[in-house]
Write a protein that holds these residues in place. Structure first.
Motif, PDB file in Angstrom:
ATOM      1  N   LEU A  72     -23.876  39.470  38.830  1.00  0.00           N
ATOM      2  CA  LEU A  72     -24.296  39.262  39.622  1.00  0.00           C
ATOM      3  C   LEU A  72     -23.258  40.145  41.075  1.00  0.00           C
ATOM      4  CD1 LEU A  72     -24.687  36.494  37.778  1.00  0.00           C
ATOM      5  CD2 LEU A  72     -26.581  38.052  37.859  1.00  0.00           C
ATOM      6  N   GLY A  73     -22.289  40.795  41.176  1.00  0.00           N
ATOM      7  CA  GLY A  73     -22.041  40.657  41.878  1.00  0.00           C
ATOM      8  C   GLY A  73     -20.850  39.835  43.075  1.00  0.00           C
ATOM      9  N   LEU A  74     -20.453  38.952  41.857  1.00  0.00           N
ATOM     10  CA  LEU A  74     -19.528  37.765  42.886  1.00  0.00           C
ATOM     11  C   LEU A  74     -19.148  37.299  42.369  1.00  0.00           C
ATOM     12  CD1 LEU A  74     -21.224  34.838  40.822  1.00  0.00           C
ATOM     13  CD2 LEU A  74     -22.934  34.913  42.981  1.00  0.00           C
ATOM     14  N   SER A  75     -17.698  36.472  42.451  1.00  0.00           N
ATOM     15  CA  SER A  75     -16.887  35.295  41.264  1.00  0.00           C
ATOM     16  C   SER A  75     -16.408  34.280  41.730  1.00  0.00           C
ATOM     17  CB  SER A  75     -15.323  36.200  41.883  1.00  0.00           C
ATOM     18  OG  SER A  75     -15.326  37.721  41.389  1.00  0.00           O
ATOM     19  N   ILE A  76     -15.918  33.648  40.510  1.00  0.00           N
ATOM     20  CA  ILE A  76     -16.661  31.731  41.205  1.00  0.00           C
ATOM     21  C   ILE A  76     -15.000  31.293  40.267  1.00  0.00           C
ATOM     22  CG2 ILE A  76     -18.788  31.797  40.536  1.00  0.00           C
ATOM     23  CD1 ILE A  76     -18.748  30.926  37.351  1.00  0.00           C
ATOM     24  N   LYS A  77     -14.575  29.386  40.592  1.00  0.00           N
ATOM     25  CA  LYS A  77     -13.479  29.129  40.402  1.00  0.00           C
ATOM     26  C   LYS A  77     -13.589  27.971  40.756  1.00  0.00           C
ATOM     27  CE  LYS A  77      -9.342  30.453  41.723  1.00  0.00           C
ATOM     28  NZ  LYS A  77      -8.214  30.386  42.917  1.00  0.00           N
ATOM     29  N   GLY A  78     -12.670  27.094  40.125  1.00  0.00           N
ATOM     30  CA  GLY A  78     -12.460  25.211  40.063  1.00  0.00           C
ATOM     31  C   GLY A  78     -13.853  25.300  38.361  1.00  0.00           C
ATOM     32  N   GLY A  79     -13.830  24.093  38.565  1.00  0.00           N
ATOM     33  CA  GLY A  79     -14.588  22.855  37.289  1.00  0.00           C
ATOM     34  C   GLY A  79     -13.626  21.518  37.178  1.00  0.00           C
ATOM     35  N   ALA A  80     -13.983  20.949  36.462  1.00  0.00           N
ATOM     36  CA  ALA A  80     -14.011  20.036  36.591  1.00  0.00           C
ATOM     37  C   ALA A  80     -12.398  18.954  36.564  1.00  0.00           C
ATOM     38  CB  ALA A  80     -14.093  18.941  35.350  1.00  0.00           C
ATOM     39  N   GLU A  81     -11.338  19.952  35.897  1.00  0.00           N
ATOM     40  CA  GLU A  81     -10.201  19.992  35.177  1.00  0.00           C
ATOM     41  C   GLU A  81      -9.781  20.277  37.113  1.00  0.00           C
ATOM     42  OE1 GLU A  81     -10.875  24.876  34.815  1.00  0.00           O
ATOM     43  OE2 GLU A  81     -11.915  22.416  35.585  1.00  0.00           O
ATOM     44  N   HIS A  82     -10.243  20.548  37.964  1.00  0.00           N
ATOM     45  CA  HIS A  82      -9.877  20.571  39.295  1.00  0.00           C
ATOM     46  C   HIS A  82     -10.781  19.305  40.388  1.00  0.00           C
ATOM     47  CE1 HIS A  82      -7.646  23.722  38.489  1.00  0.00           C
ATOM     48  NE2 HIS A  82      -8.431  25.037  38.540  1.00  0.00           N
ATOM     49  N   LYS A  83     -11.522  18.707  39.189  1.00  0.00           N
ATOM     50  CA  LYS A  83     -12.522  17.314  40.079  1.00  0.00           C
ATOM     51  C   LYS A  83     -13.003  18.084  40.943  1.00  0.00           C
ATOM     52  CE  LYS A  83      -8.854  13.819  39.258  1.00  0.00           C
ATOM     53  NZ  LYS A  83      -8.351  12.716  39.593  1.00  0.00           N
ATOM     54  N   VAL A  84     -13.073  19.409  40.848  1.00  0.00           N
ATOM     55  CA  VAL A  84     -13.940  19.781  42.509  1.00  0.00           C
ATOM     56  C   VAL A  84     -15.377  20.403  41.336  1.00  0.00           C
ATOM     57  CG1 VAL A  84     -12.501  20.127  44.505  1.00  0.00           C
ATOM     58  CG2 VAL A  84     -12.620  21.976  41.923  1.00  0.00           C
ATOM     59  N   PRO A  85     -16.517  20.999  41.785  1.00  0.00           N
ATOM     60  CA  PRO A  85     -17.867  22.120  41.451  1.00  0.00           C
ATOM     61  C   PRO A  85     -16.763  23.194  40.744  1.00  0.00           C
ATOM     62  CG  PRO A  85     -18.560  20.987  43.095  1.00  0.00           C
ATOM     63  CD  PRO A  85     -17.131  20.517  43.626  1.00  0.00           C
ATOM     64  N   HIS A 176     -14.904  37.271  37.071  1.00  0.00           N
ATOM     65  CA  HIS A 176     -15.781  37.910  38.316  1.00  0.00           C
ATOM     66  C   HIS A 176     -17.313  37.955  36.976  1.00  0.00           C
ATOM     67  CE1 HIS A 176     -12.417  39.024  41.007  1.00  0.00           C
ATOM     68  NE2 HIS A 176     -11.338  39.484  40.030  1.00  0.00           N
ATOM     69  N   LEU A 177     -17.762  37.760  38.084  1.00  0.00           N
ATOM     70  CA  LEU A 177     -19.094  38.325  36.979  1.00  0.00           C
ATOM     71  C   LEU A 177     -20.316  39.241  37.925  1.00  0.00           C
ATOM     72  CD1 LEU A 177     -20.557  34.221  37.121  1.00  0.00           C
ATOM     73  CD2 LEU A 177     -19.514  35.373  35.275  1.00  0.00           C
ATOM     74  N   ASN A 178     -19.747  40.193  38.118  1.00  0.00           N
ATOM     75  CA  ASN A 178     -20.197  41.578  38.566  1.00  0.00           C
ATOM     76  C   ASN A 178     -19.240  43.255  38.300  1.00  0.00           C
ATOM     77  OD1 ASN A 178     -17.401  41.435  38.897  1.00  0.00           O
ATOM     78  ND2 ASN A 178     -17.400  42.719  40.723  1.00  0.00           N
ATOM     79  N   GLY A 179     -19.155  43.106  36.378  1.00  0.00           N
ATOM     80  CA  GLY A 179     -19.178  43.857  36.041  1.00  0.00           C
ATOM     81  C   GLY A 179     -17.862  44.853  36.411  1.00  0.00           C
ATOM     82  N   ASN A 180     -18.295  46.501  36.576  1.00  0.00           N
ATOM     83  CA  ASN A 180     -17.031  46.572  37.219  1.00  0.00           C
ATOM     84  C   ASN A 180     -17.462  46.403  38.387  1.00  0.00           C
ATOM     85  OD1 ASN A 180     -15.201  49.115  38.002  1.00  0.00           O
ATOM     86  ND2 ASN A 180     -16.194  50.689  36.972  1.00  0.00           N
ATOM     87  N   GLY A 181     -16.094  45.917  39.067  1.00  0.00           N
ATOM     88  CA  GLY A 181     -15.758  45.937  40.952  1.00  0.00           C
ATOM     89  C   GLY A 181     -16.301  46.629  41.515  1.00  0.00           C
ATOM     90  N   ASN A 182     -15.694  47.921  40.839  1.00  0.00           N
ATOM     91  CA  ASN A 182     -15.253  49.141  41.698  1.00  0.00           C
ATOM     92  C   ASN A 182     -17.019  49.905  42.303  1.00  0.00           C
ATOM     93  OD1 ASN A 182     -12.717  48.711  42.543  1.00  0.00           O
ATOM     94  ND2 ASN A 182     -11.959  49.948  40.028  1.00  0.00           N
ATOM     95  N   ASN A 183     -18.165  49.796  40.690  1.00  0.00           N
ATOM     96  CA  ASN A 183     -19.584  50.118  41.279  1.00  0.00           C
ATOM     97  C   ASN A 183     -19.710  49.905  42.352  1.00  0.00           C
ATOM     98  OD1 ASN A 183     -18.556  52.088  38.703  1.00  0.00           O
ATOM     99  ND2 ASN A 183     -19.201  50.762  37.319  1.00  0.00           N
ATOM    100  N   THR A 184     -20.711  50.156  42.232  1.00  0.00           N
ATOM    101  CA  THR A 184     -22.636  49.688  43.932  1.00  0.00           C
ATOM    102  C   THR A 184     -23.139  49.965  42.813  1.00  0.00           C
ATOM    103  OG1 THR A 184     -21.013  50.964  45.457  1.00  0.00           O
ATOM    104  CG2 THR A 184     -22.974  50.204  45.843  1.00  0.00           C
TER     105      THR A 184
END
Length: 522
Positions: A72-85, A176-184
């Motif tokens: 998908l070519g993106l990374s995510i952070k956060g979550g309920a333990e940090h009280k943010v989406p 990371h939801l991008n597989g291999n970040g070095n690949n295009t």
């Protein structure tokens, strides 16, 4: 020390990046500041639809077609333990998420496919599972999140942090939801011309009018000063806008620029009021200060901001600035100018007198960066006092100089002041006259018991209550003559003597009390 004191010129235009702190959520966000002559505009980043509307878009639904290389070519952070989406913390260039043109770093993931994401202990794990198992085509509903907790933010001014309209406030790390970040990924078709197009833009969030506004580095309910930040509050006090900067120098620069514009607008307002007022009712200076309850012996019971004014015969203390003529009658406290004494608290750099003088004149930034407030006191009758603090050394110098000016003008106007006193059981009248000096009379001023010029007063002592001894030099015998008097309000009398003598000295030096440097005073 003589000062050619002038108000700093207004910084009519200034732009820059800062952080806006939210006390309710304990979060902060990047903001763009735009300072003009009359207003301070605070802009926040948001995502707008450029092909249909200039207004912020609250929700966007984006379809992603997963690629074999890059995911998908993106990374995510956060979550309920940090009280943010869960938020998108990175988008990899030229991969699927980037090619859509509809996803941005800082987007909160609200929904994946038909399933809404919830605040649960495994919030981010569930979101990752949904994104990874959604099949070849993933549908996401997102909303740009303007405020995020500090753990998700890069420090303001960090290397590599771009403060342009497409900058990111988030760390690049995350799941990371991008597989291999070095690949295009293989290029997918760009959005068609009729599809909605989005981009990040700075949008006006708060517009603060600077007339009668105030700035403060003080923390609420504390004497401590904030580090590299300050608060800007408009006259209506609708919002608390706490601005934080990367360095102390940058914070001081913005504090001085905003203060300069506020002072300039105050001066313009004073000039307008003075044009419609008599010569005996002119405003010499006015502005916001912070009251210190611990060192005040009057009815100020809590730390609060007060609006002070030097006008005509009086020193005024207001809770809010006087806007209309009727407001001037609503002062919290009013004192006769010639019966109060202005005292500047000692600066904390006494070991270097030259540096102390330069800081006092506002020629150095160093003192503004210290954690000690700049204070002065107003000493009034019966040993009472008010203590106040200001934000800048120039403010402190202006208040002292303007107080001297206001007292001088009032003494010049009244010319003479008499007080009832007693001596050896007799009720007498003690008169301080600008022209003749000190006179003690009995009856209706018909019988003069003694008279001395100001220059003949060589000293005094008092018991701190009602009695005072005045020591005069007899010009004929060259002997010191002591006169003992008793007053109901000794402090007021002593302050009045001080005011008249100071005005007399000032009248001998036109440069010291010249009107130059006091805008609004004819």
């Amino acid at each position: 020390l003589k000062m050619n004191l002038t108000f700093p010129p207004a910084a009519l235009q200034k732009c820059g990046i800062a952080l806006l702190y939210n006390q309710d959520t304990n979060n902060s966000c990047d903001v763009c500041l735009k300072l003009t002559r009359d207003t301070l505009t605070i802009q926040k980043l948001d995502v707008v639809c450029t092909s249909a509307s200039e207004f912020p878009v609250n929700h966007r639904t984006v379809a992603l077609r997963r690629q074999t290389a890059g995911g998908l070519g993106l990374s995510i952070k956060g979550g309920a333990e940090h009280k943010v989406p869960v938020v998108i913390s990175k988008i990899f260039k030229d991969q699927v998420a980037d090619q859509t043109g509809k996803l941005f770093v800082g987007d909160a993931v609200l929904q994946v496919g038909p399933r809404h994401t919830r605040y649960t202990s495994s919030y981010i794990i569930i979101t990752v599972h949904l994104l990874r198992t959604a099949g070849e085509e993933v549908t996401m509903t997102v909303r740009y999140l303007q405020e995020v907790p500090s753990f998700l933010k890069l420090p303001l001014g960090s290397p590599g942090l771009d403060h342009s309209c497409v900058s990111s406030p988030l760390f690049d790390s995350g799941l990371h939801l991008n597989g291999n970040g070095n690949n295009t990924a293989q290029c997918s078709p760009l959005p068609s011309a009729d599809e909605a197009k989005y981009e990040k833009r700075w949008l006006d969030a708060v517009c603060l009018p600077l007339l009668m506004a105030r700035v403060s580095r003080s923390k609420a309910g504390s004497d401590k000063l904030r580090s590299n930040c300050f608060e800007v509050v408009a006259l209506d006090e609708a919002d608390n806008n706490i601005l934080q900067f990367c360095t102390a120098a940058e914070s001081t620069d913005w504090l001085q620029a905003i203060s300069a514009n506020i002072n300039a607008l105050t001066q313009e307002n004073m000039t307008i009021v003075n044009k419609g007022s008599s010569s005996d009712d002119q405003i010499v200076h006015m502005g916001w200060v912070r009251a210190d309850p611990e060192s005040s012996t009057t009815r100020l019971t809590s730390a609060a901001f007060k609006f002070l004014a030097l006008r005509g015969p009086c020193f005024y203390i207001f809770r809010r600035p006087p806007i209309t003529a009727a407001d001037w009658t609503q002062a919290e406290t009013t004192y006769q100018l010639y019966e109060v004494l202005f005292k500047v608290h000692k600066l904390c750099v006494a070991e270097d007198s030259w540096l102390q003088a330069r800081l006092y004149l506002g020629l150095e930034h160093s003192h503004e960066q210290q954690n000690e407030p700049l204070c002065f006191s107003i000493l009034v009758g019966h040993g009472q006092s008010h203590s106040f603090s200001v934000e800048l050394a120039t403010d402190l110098a202006i208040w002292e100089k303007c107080f001297q000016k206001a007292v001088f003008l009032e003494v010049q106007r009244v010319r003479s002041k008499s007080y009832l006193c007693s001596s050896q059981g007799s009720v007498l009248s003690f008169t301080i006259d600008f022209g003749s000096g000190f006179t003690l009379s009995e009856g209706t001023f018909t019988t003069v018991l003694w008279r001395y010029k100001f220059s003949q007063l060589k000293g005094s002592s008092d018991d701190g209550k009602t009695r005072v001894k005045l020591f005069f030099k007899n010009t004929e015998t060259q002997q010191i003559e002591m006169k003992e008097l008793e007053f109901a309000n000794l402090t007021a009398v002593l302050h009045c003597i001080h005011s008249f003598i100071a005005a007399k000295v000032a009248s001998m030096d036109p440069l010291l009390m010249g009107t130059r440097g006091f805008p609004g005073i004819p």
